[in-house]
Design a protein around this motif. Structure first.
Motif, PDB file in Angstrom:
ATOM      1  N   ALA A 134     -62.461 -79.203  10.129  1.00 57.10           N
ATOM      2  CA  ALA A 134     -61.619 -80.019  10.853  1.00 57.10           C
ATOM      3  C   ALA A 134     -60.241 -79.466  11.213  1.00 57.10           C
ATOM      4  CB  ALA A 134     -61.131 -81.340  10.058  1.00 57.10           C
ATOM      5  N   LEU A 135     -59.932 -78.379  10.585  1.00 62.32           N
ATOM      6  CA  LEU A 135     -58.788 -77.505  10.818  1.00 62.32           C
ATOM      7  C   LEU A 135     -59.058 -76.795  11.967  1.00 62.32           C
ATOM      8  CD1 LEU A 135     -57.378 -76.603   7.077  1.00 62.32           C
ATOM      9  CD2 LEU A 135     -56.093 -78.102   8.715  1.00 62.32           C
ATOM     10  N   ARG A 136     -60.194 -76.179  12.049  1.00 62.28           N
ATOM     11  CA  ARG A 136     -60.480 -75.399  13.215  1.00 62.28           C
ATOM     12  C   ARG A 136     -60.659 -76.110  14.678  1.00 62.28           C
ATOM     13  NH1 ARG A 136     -64.911 -73.027   9.756  1.00 62.28           N
ATOM     14  NH2 ARG A 136     -64.323 -70.823   9.190  1.00 62.28           N
ATOM     15  N   GLY A 137     -60.890 -77.543  14.448  1.00 63.75           N
ATOM     16  CA  GLY A 137     -60.781 -78.351  15.536  1.00 63.75           C
ATOM     17  C   GLY A 137     -59.493 -78.557  15.926  1.00 63.75           C
ATOM     18  N   LEU A 138     -58.573 -78.431  15.039  1.00 60.28           N
ATOM     19  CA  LEU A 138     -57.052 -78.823  15.341  1.00 60.28           C
ATOM     20  C   LEU A 138     -56.493 -77.753  15.942  1.00 60.28           C
ATOM     21  CD1 LEU A 138     -56.294 -81.319  12.455  1.00 60.28           C
ATOM     22  CD2 LEU A 138     -56.811 -81.943  14.946  1.00 60.28           C
ATOM     23  N   GLY A 139     -57.162 -76.466  15.838  1.00 63.08           N
ATOM     24  CA  GLY A 139     -56.295 -75.313  16.328  1.00 63.08           C
ATOM     25  C   GLY A 139     -56.156 -74.170  15.356  1.00 63.08           C
ATOM     26  N   VAL A 140     -56.485 -74.343  13.849  1.00 62.29           N
ATOM     27  CA  VAL A 140     -56.094 -73.316  13.015  1.00 62.29           C
ATOM     28  C   VAL A 140     -57.161 -72.373  13.013  1.00 62.29           C
ATOM     29  CG1 VAL A 140     -55.996 -73.207  10.601  1.00 62.29           C
ATOM     30  CG2 VAL A 140     -54.989 -75.495  11.762  1.00 62.29           C
ATOM     31  N   ASP A 141     -56.796 -70.991  12.850  1.00 60.54           N
ATOM     32  CA  ASP A 141     -57.761 -69.898  12.654  1.00 60.54           C
ATOM     33  C   ASP A 141     -57.696 -69.646  11.271  1.00 60.54           C
ATOM     34  OD1 ASP A 141     -58.818 -67.140  12.823  1.00 60.54           O
ATOM     35  OD2 ASP A 141     -57.222 -66.329  13.293  1.00 60.54           O
ATOM     36  N   LEU A 142     -59.076 -69.878  10.755  1.00 58.99           N
ATOM     37  CA  LEU A 142     -59.573 -69.422   9.172  1.00 58.99           C
ATOM     38  C   LEU A 142     -60.577 -68.819   9.095  1.00 58.99           C
ATOM     39  CD1 LEU A 142     -61.306 -71.805   8.074  1.00 58.99           C
ATOM     40  CD2 LEU A 142     -59.551 -73.137   8.421  1.00 58.99           C
ATOM     41  N   ASP A 143     -60.927 -67.982   7.866  1.00 59.39           N
ATOM     42  CA  ASP A 143     -61.972 -67.105   7.859  1.00 59.39           C
ATOM     43  C   ASP A 143     -62.954 -67.512   6.525  1.00 59.39           C
ATOM     44  OD1 ASP A 143     -64.019 -65.465   7.714  1.00 59.39           O
ATOM     45  OD2 ASP A 143     -62.728 -63.570   7.227  1.00 59.39           O
ATOM     46  N   ASP A 144     -64.068 -67.962   6.414  1.00 58.50           N
ATOM     47  CA  ASP A 144     -64.735 -68.400   5.180  1.00 58.50           C
ATOM     48  C   ASP A 144     -66.031 -67.693   5.228  1.00 58.50           C
ATOM     49  OD1 ASP A 144     -65.936 -69.769   7.088  1.00 58.50           O
ATOM     50  OD2 ASP A 144     -66.023 -71.778   5.888  1.00 58.50           O
ATOM     51  N   GLU A 145     -66.218 -66.963   6.129  1.00 55.45           N
ATOM     52  CA  GLU A 145     -67.414 -66.212   6.396  1.00 55.45           C
ATOM     53  C   GLU A 145     -68.693 -67.133   6.310  1.00 55.45           C
ATOM     54  OE1 GLU A 145     -67.831 -63.266   3.148  1.00 55.45           O
ATOM     55  OE2 GLU A 145     -65.754 -62.003   3.895  1.00 55.45           O
ATOM     56  N   GLY A 146     -68.295 -68.349   6.763  1.00 61.45           N
ATOM     57  CA  GLY A 146     -69.585 -69.164   7.371  1.00 61.45           C
ATOM     58  C   GLY A 146     -69.989 -70.220   5.885  1.00 61.45           C
ATOM     59  N   ARG A 147     -69.117 -69.953   4.809  1.00 60.95           N
ATOM     60  CA  ARG A 147     -69.675 -70.649   3.588  1.00 60.95           C
ATOM     61  C   ARG A 147     -69.028 -72.115   3.511  1.00 60.95           C
ATOM     62  NH1 ARG A 147     -67.488 -65.779   1.774  1.00 60.95           N
ATOM     63  NH2 ARG A 147     -65.422 -66.739   1.724  1.00 60.95           N
ATOM     64  N   GLY A 148     -68.161 -72.522   4.193  1.00 63.52           N
ATOM     65  CA  GLY A 148     -67.779 -73.732   3.909  1.00 63.52           C
ATOM     66  C   GLY A 148     -66.918 -73.995   2.307  1.00 63.52           C
ATOM     67  N   ALA A 149     -66.656 -73.031   1.960  1.00 65.42           N
ATOM     68  CA  ALA A 149     -66.417 -72.721   0.392  1.00 65.42           C
ATOM     69  C   ALA A 149     -65.348 -71.967   0.175  1.00 65.42           C
ATOM     70  CB  ALA A 149     -67.521 -72.846  -0.540  1.00 65.42           C
ATOM     71  N   LEU A 150     -64.833 -71.960  -0.921  1.00 68.46           N
ATOM     72  CA  LEU A 150     -63.989 -70.882  -1.613  1.00 68.46           C
ATOM     73  C   LEU A 150     -64.753 -69.568  -1.808  1.00 68.46           C
ATOM     74  CD1 LEU A 150     -61.903 -72.483  -4.464  1.00 68.46           C
ATOM     75  CD2 LEU A 150     -61.049 -71.806  -2.235  1.00 68.46           C
ATOM     76  N   PRO A 151     -64.377 -68.459  -1.571  1.00 69.94           N
ATOM     77  CA  PRO A 151     -62.855 -68.078  -1.146  1.00 69.94           C
ATOM     78  C   PRO A 151     -62.983 -68.166   0.342  1.00 69.94           C
ATOM     79  CG  PRO A 151     -63.853 -65.964  -1.705  1.00 69.94           C
ATOM     80  CD  PRO A 151     -65.015 -66.953  -2.047  1.00 69.94           C
ATOM     81  N   PRO A 186     -53.888 -77.105   4.787  1.00 68.22           N
ATOM     82  CA  PRO A 186     -53.115 -77.492   6.343  1.00 68.22           C
ATOM     83  C   PRO A 186     -51.680 -77.011   6.109  1.00 68.22           C
ATOM     84  CG  PRO A 186     -54.524 -79.214   5.480  1.00 68.22           C
ATOM     85  CD  PRO A 186     -54.652 -78.247   4.435  1.00 68.22           C
ATOM     86  N   VAL A 187     -51.169 -76.861   4.867  1.00 63.39           N
ATOM     87  CA  VAL A 187     -49.599 -76.582   4.794  1.00 63.39           C
ATOM     88  C   VAL A 187     -49.570 -75.157   5.283  1.00 63.39           C
ATOM     89  CG1 VAL A 187     -47.717 -76.300   3.479  1.00 63.39           C
ATOM     90  CG2 VAL A 187     -49.345 -78.092   3.153  1.00 63.39           C
ATOM     91  N   ALA A 188     -50.636 -74.162   4.803  1.00 66.44           N
ATOM     92  CA  ALA A 188     -50.833 -72.919   4.896  1.00 66.44           C
ATOM     93  C   ALA A 188     -50.666 -72.609   6.337  1.00 66.44           C
ATOM     94  CB  ALA A 188     -52.058 -72.077   4.216  1.00 66.44           C
ATOM     95  N   ALA A 189     -51.483 -73.380   7.107  1.00 65.21           N
ATOM     96  CA  ALA A 189     -51.742 -73.452   8.471  1.00 65.21           C
ATOM     97  C   ALA A 189     -50.504 -73.397   9.224  1.00 65.21           C
ATOM     98  CB  ALA A 189     -52.765 -74.407   9.143  1.00 65.21           C
ATOM     99  N   LEU A 190     -49.500 -73.975   8.564  1.00 66.08           N
ATOM    100  CA  LEU A 190     -48.052 -74.351   9.360  1.00 66.08           C
ATOM    101  C   LEU A 190     -47.399 -73.009   9.092  1.00 66.08           C
ATOM    102  CD1 LEU A 190     -47.541 -78.127   8.515  1.00 66.08           C
ATOM    103  CD2 LEU A 190     -47.695 -77.057  10.763  1.00 66.08           C
TER     104      LEU A 190
END
Length: 431
Positions: free
Chosen positions: A134-151, A106-110
């Motif tokens: 949850a972050l996606r629902g709050l408007g954050v763009d992120l990419d986990d290739e559908g894993r829901g996990a690292l990386p 969430p800090v990286a999203a800012l």
């Protein structure tokens, strides 16, 4: 359960040959240190952490926030954090630290720019998907290739819209804390609503709320399973970091298993730390527990008494308490901790396996462990790169001859030089 990596020279855990009489000082709380670091990095001015824990987890958090633009000076006993403009473009190593993996995105999203997250191999199976969704629902763009996990990669836009989000935090209370810590900096703040089985380790969420209020952030937690953080500044503030009460477990257990006395200096009379429950647990197991001038005193009994405990809110204590149950003179049952299967290792399965290998009559259950008294013997106790498993091993070694703890160095996650400290207290040669 993480596959253990064999260690050629497992550590001979020293035996307490007689009742101990010790007064110990503990390093600072990892949980408090890492929350204070995040809030200091988001604050409107510099802040100092007095008594911060210097360990792998906290240094990883400091490095992560430094990479995002905060200047974190860890050179002294007191750590100084100077906030700066948040920027991405780097990589965050989460190691085996769930707080880094969950609190920092969430800090990286800012921040402005993209930040990649990865960690030790086992971290790739620890749950973080609820936070990312949850972050996606709050408007954050992120990419986990559908894993829901690292990386995964967070593409920071310099701001986060915020708003209301529903999530299932039954896997970890850190899912809630992760969203609350940065929320005051979101345009709309955040309303987090939990839907699912009860949230484990709720005292850790209370700790997060208290830390936010310490920085002047408005938080409404008056309704169960709902937390609202209003948008606004994060006021600069200093922190006095309490001793880590969960790390106190093996030291207090020394009194319990040896029939001796241990005092932990500086034990707070009021705290949000889950480890404070050790006072009640040890009392139920037959110890005398009380306050003395220097801190908390525990005097062990002639024989430990078995217990029936729901550890849902304090699951991190399960390995240490399980070791005591294996040494007790009457049956025990620990339950309510299914969520610890997703900690550093599957702690329920690991404890059942390793305690059985030393002779314990222990039954693995879906949400815990059941014990019937049985004589224990020496042998190798594997830790699965899990510091709490190592704590269980050294407790057993204090009461049973010939216990060899594999990879005791994993305790450095939250307690640097643990093995040398432990050996010194028992008059044994350092590792």
């Amino acid at each position: 359960m993480t596959t253990p990596v064999p260690v050629q020279d497992p550590w001979p855990a020293p035996r307490a040959a007689r009742p101990v009489d010790l007064t110990v000082s503990l390093p600072g709380s990892k949980s408090l240190t890492n929350r204070a670091l995040v809030l200091a990095a988001l604050a409107d001015g510099p802040g100092t952490l007095r008594g911060a824990l210097r360990s792998r987890d906290t240094l990883l958090m400091a490095a992560a926030l430094d990479a995002l633009g905060a200047e974190v000076d860890t050179s002294g006993d007191d750590w100084v954090v100077t906030p700066g403009p948040l920027h991405g473009g780097g990589a965050v190593d989460c190691g085996l630290a769930g707080t880094v993996m969950r609190f920092v995105p969430p800090v990286a999203a800012l921040a402005t720019g993209s930040t990649t997250f990865d960690g030790d191999p086992h971290m790739r199976v620890r749950p973080v998907g609820e936070v990312l969704t949850a972050l996606r629902g709050l408007g954050v763009d992120l990419d986990d290739e559908g894993r829901g996990a690292l990386p995964f990669t967070v593409h920071g836009a310099g701001r986060v819209r915020g708003g209301k989000v529903l999530l299932d935090a039954s896997g970890s209370s850190q899912f809630v804390s992760a969203l609350l810590l940065a929320a005051a900096r979101f345009d709309e703040g955040v309303v987090v609503v939990h839907e699912g089985k009860p949230v484990p380790s709720l005292p850790h969420v209370d700790m997060t709320v208290a830390a936010l209020r310490h920085h002047g952030v408005e938080v409404d937690d008056s309704d169960a399973d709902r937390w609202e953080v209003r948008p606004g500044p994060v006021r600069a503030a200093d922190h006095e970091i309490e001793p880590d009460l969960s790390n106190a477990a093996p030291f207090l257990a020394l009194a319990a298993v040896s029939g001796g006395r241990v005092v932990v200096r500086g034990w707070p009379r009021a705290t949000t730390q889950a480890g404070d429950v050790l006072r009640e647990v040890l009392s139920l197991m037959g110890c005398e527990v009380g306050w003395v001038e220097e801190g908390l005193e525990v005097v062990g009994p002639e024989r430990l008494v078995g217990v029936d405990l729901d550890l849902h809110d304090v699951g991190e204590l399960t390995p240490a308490v399980a070791a005591l149950c294996a040494l007790a003179g009457s049956p025990s049952r620990l339950h309510g901790v299914a969520h610890i299967r997703a900690h550093e290792t599957d702690r329920i399965a690991a404890l059942a396996t390793e305690l059985s290998a030393l002779g314990a009559n222990v039954t693995e259950q879906p949400d815990g462990l059941a014990f019937v008294p049985a004589p224990l013997h020496g042998g190798v106790f594997r830790t699965y790169a899990d510091h709490r498993m190592a704590h269980a091993g050294v407790i057993l070694g204090a009461a049973v001859d010939g216990v060899l703890v594999e990879d005791v160095a994993t305790t450095g996650k939250t307690f640097p030089d643990f093995a040398a400290t432990w050996a010194g207290l028992l008059g044994a040669a350092p590792w």
